[in-house]
Motif scaffolding. Structure first.
Motif, PDB file in Angstrom:
ATOM      1  N   THR A 191     -28.646  80.186  46.995  1.00  0.00           N
ATOM      2  CA  THR A 191     -29.172  81.552  46.913  1.00  0.00           C
ATOM      3  C   THR A 191     -28.174  82.559  47.475  1.00  0.00           C
ATOM      4  O   THR A 191     -27.973  83.645  46.907  1.00  0.00           O
ATOM      5  N   GLN A 192     -27.515  82.198  48.586  1.00  0.00           N
ATOM      6  CA  GLN A 192     -26.541  83.100  49.186  1.00  0.00           C
ATOM      7  C   GLN A 192     -25.358  83.334  48.256  1.00  0.00           C
ATOM      8  O   GLN A 192     -24.832  84.452  48.176  1.00  0.00           O
ATOM      9  N   LEU A 193     -24.945  82.285  47.538  1.00  0.00           N
ATOM     10  CA  LEU A 193     -23.851  82.432  46.572  1.00  0.00           C
ATOM     11  C   LEU A 193     -24.252  83.403  45.461  1.00  0.00           C
ATOM     12  O   LEU A 193     -23.437  84.230  45.033  1.00  0.00           O
ATOM     13  N   ILE A 194     -25.499  83.299  45.019  1.00  0.00           N
ATOM     14  CA  ILE A 194     -25.985  84.207  43.981  1.00  0.00           C
ATOM     15  C   ILE A 194     -26.025  85.642  44.509  1.00  0.00           C
ATOM     16  O   ILE A 194     -25.621  86.589  43.829  1.00  0.00           O
ATOM     17  N   LEU A 245     -32.033  74.011  52.880  1.00  0.00           N
ATOM     18  CA  LEU A 245     -30.698  74.456  53.277  1.00  0.00           C
ATOM     19  C   LEU A 245     -29.771  74.530  52.068  1.00  0.00           C
ATOM     20  O   LEU A 245     -28.968  75.468  51.943  1.00  0.00           O
ATOM     21  N   LYS A 246     -29.891  73.527  51.193  1.00  0.00           N
ATOM     22  CA  LYS A 246     -29.081  73.541  49.972  1.00  0.00           C
ATOM     23  C   LYS A 246     -29.451  74.733  49.108  1.00  0.00           C
ATOM     24  O   LYS A 246     -28.580  75.431  48.573  1.00  0.00           O
ATOM     25  N   ARG A 247     -30.755  74.965  48.978  1.00  0.00           N
ATOM     26  CA  ARG A 247     -31.208  76.109  48.183  1.00  0.00           C
ATOM     27  C   ARG A 247     -30.756  77.428  48.817  1.00  0.00           C
ATOM     28  O   ARG A 247     -30.411  78.382  48.120  1.00  0.00           O
ATOM     29  N   GLN A 248     -30.756  77.474  50.156  1.00  0.00           N
ATOM     30  CA  GLN A 248     -30.305  78.675  50.861  1.00  0.00           C
ATOM     31  C   GLN A 248     -28.843  78.962  50.547  1.00  0.00           C
ATOM     32  O   GLN A 248     -28.462  80.116  50.319  1.00  0.00           O
TER      33      GLN A 248
END
Length: 268
Positions: A98-101, A92-95
């Motif tokens: 990734t969404q910010l990127i 979830l943290k990585r998601q």
């Protein structure tokens, strides 16, 4: 019998999509230890190995480490539920990251597309117009926001809007010597109001509900106070920005004030 089927390392690789190099590594770290033939020491895998490898593949897709996977497969004390819970938090943290990127990339793409569309819109402006754009660029946030909005439009939409604006400007130039409150001038301002609504609809989609009385007064003010906007109108004809500004004020007071819903229905 299917249960007794034997796979070579290359065959197992072909079936599962796991590279031979990776299978060799799994052997080295004792994650997936194959049998060895007595005669040539070649690696041999059974149906059990295949089943274990499929589990490994699933856990790797969930981003478990090889150590965690080994514990999952071979340890009776390892908590699979806790491992999944911890992994879910990491994913979830990585998601989010990734969404910010992705959001940042999309903004950059829109800004780049907006720069191209800006060139299309102002392709026939004189070289001195670049000085006006420099003043606009000083407010970087506003400038990038404008470019991002323009980037939402296709090249065809930009060309269509420019063509419509050019046609309107040609007709408006013919009214510059006519009083601003005349029917001829106000008819052209009415068309200008329609053009602005159409443009903002393209830029903002369904969230745009039409230019209101106050909004059109702001547009009128920008006609003479914004150096870029003023330069665009005056490039069609010297003095056009001032003339249009005064005509827009009259139109807003006469047609939009207390009557905006009627106009929104026909322009949106």
């Amino acid at each position: 019998m299917l249960d007794n089927k034997i796979y070579s390392v290359s065959k197992l690789s072909a079936i599962t999509g796991v590279t031979i190099r990776t299978l060799h590594y799994y052997d080295k770290v004792n994650l997936l230890k194959p049998h060895r033939r007595i005669d040539n020491h070649y690696r041999e895998y059974t149906q059990k190995h295949l089943a274990l490898l499929k589990q490994i593949i699933i856990y790797r897709e969930l981003d478990f480490s090889l150590t965690q996977i080994k514990d999952l497969i071979y340890s009776n004390e390892f908590s699979f539920v806790q491992a999944l819970s911890d992994q879910k938090k990491l994913l979830l943290k990585r998601q989010e990251e990734t969404q910010l990127i992705i959001n940042s990339i999309e903004v950059t793409m829109n800004v780049l597309a907006g720069e191209k569309n800006l060139e299309l819109l102002f392709s026939d402006m004189p070289l001195s117009f670049n000085d006006k754009l420099i003043t606009l660029k000083e407010d970087e946030d506003s400038y990038n926001s404008m470019l991002s909005s323009l980037g939402e439009l296709s090249e065809l939409e930009i060309e269509s809007s420019k063509k419509q604006t050019d046609e309107w400007a040609f007709n408006y130039k013919l009214t510059l010597l006519i009083p601003i409150d005349s029917d001829e001038v106000q008819e052209q301002v009415n068309k200008h109001y329609f053009l602005m609504n159409s443009l903002f609809k393209k830029l903002h989609g369904d969230s745009f509900k039409g230019i209101g009385y106050e909004g059109y007064l702001i547009l009128a003010e920008q006609t003479i106070s914004n150096p870029v906007t003023k330069a665009v109108y005056d490039n069609y004809q010297s003095g056009m920005a001032e003339h249009l500004y005064e005509a827009m004020i009259i139109f807003a007071d006469k047609e939009l004030k207390g009557n905006i819903e009627q106009y929104r229905q026909v322009t949106i």
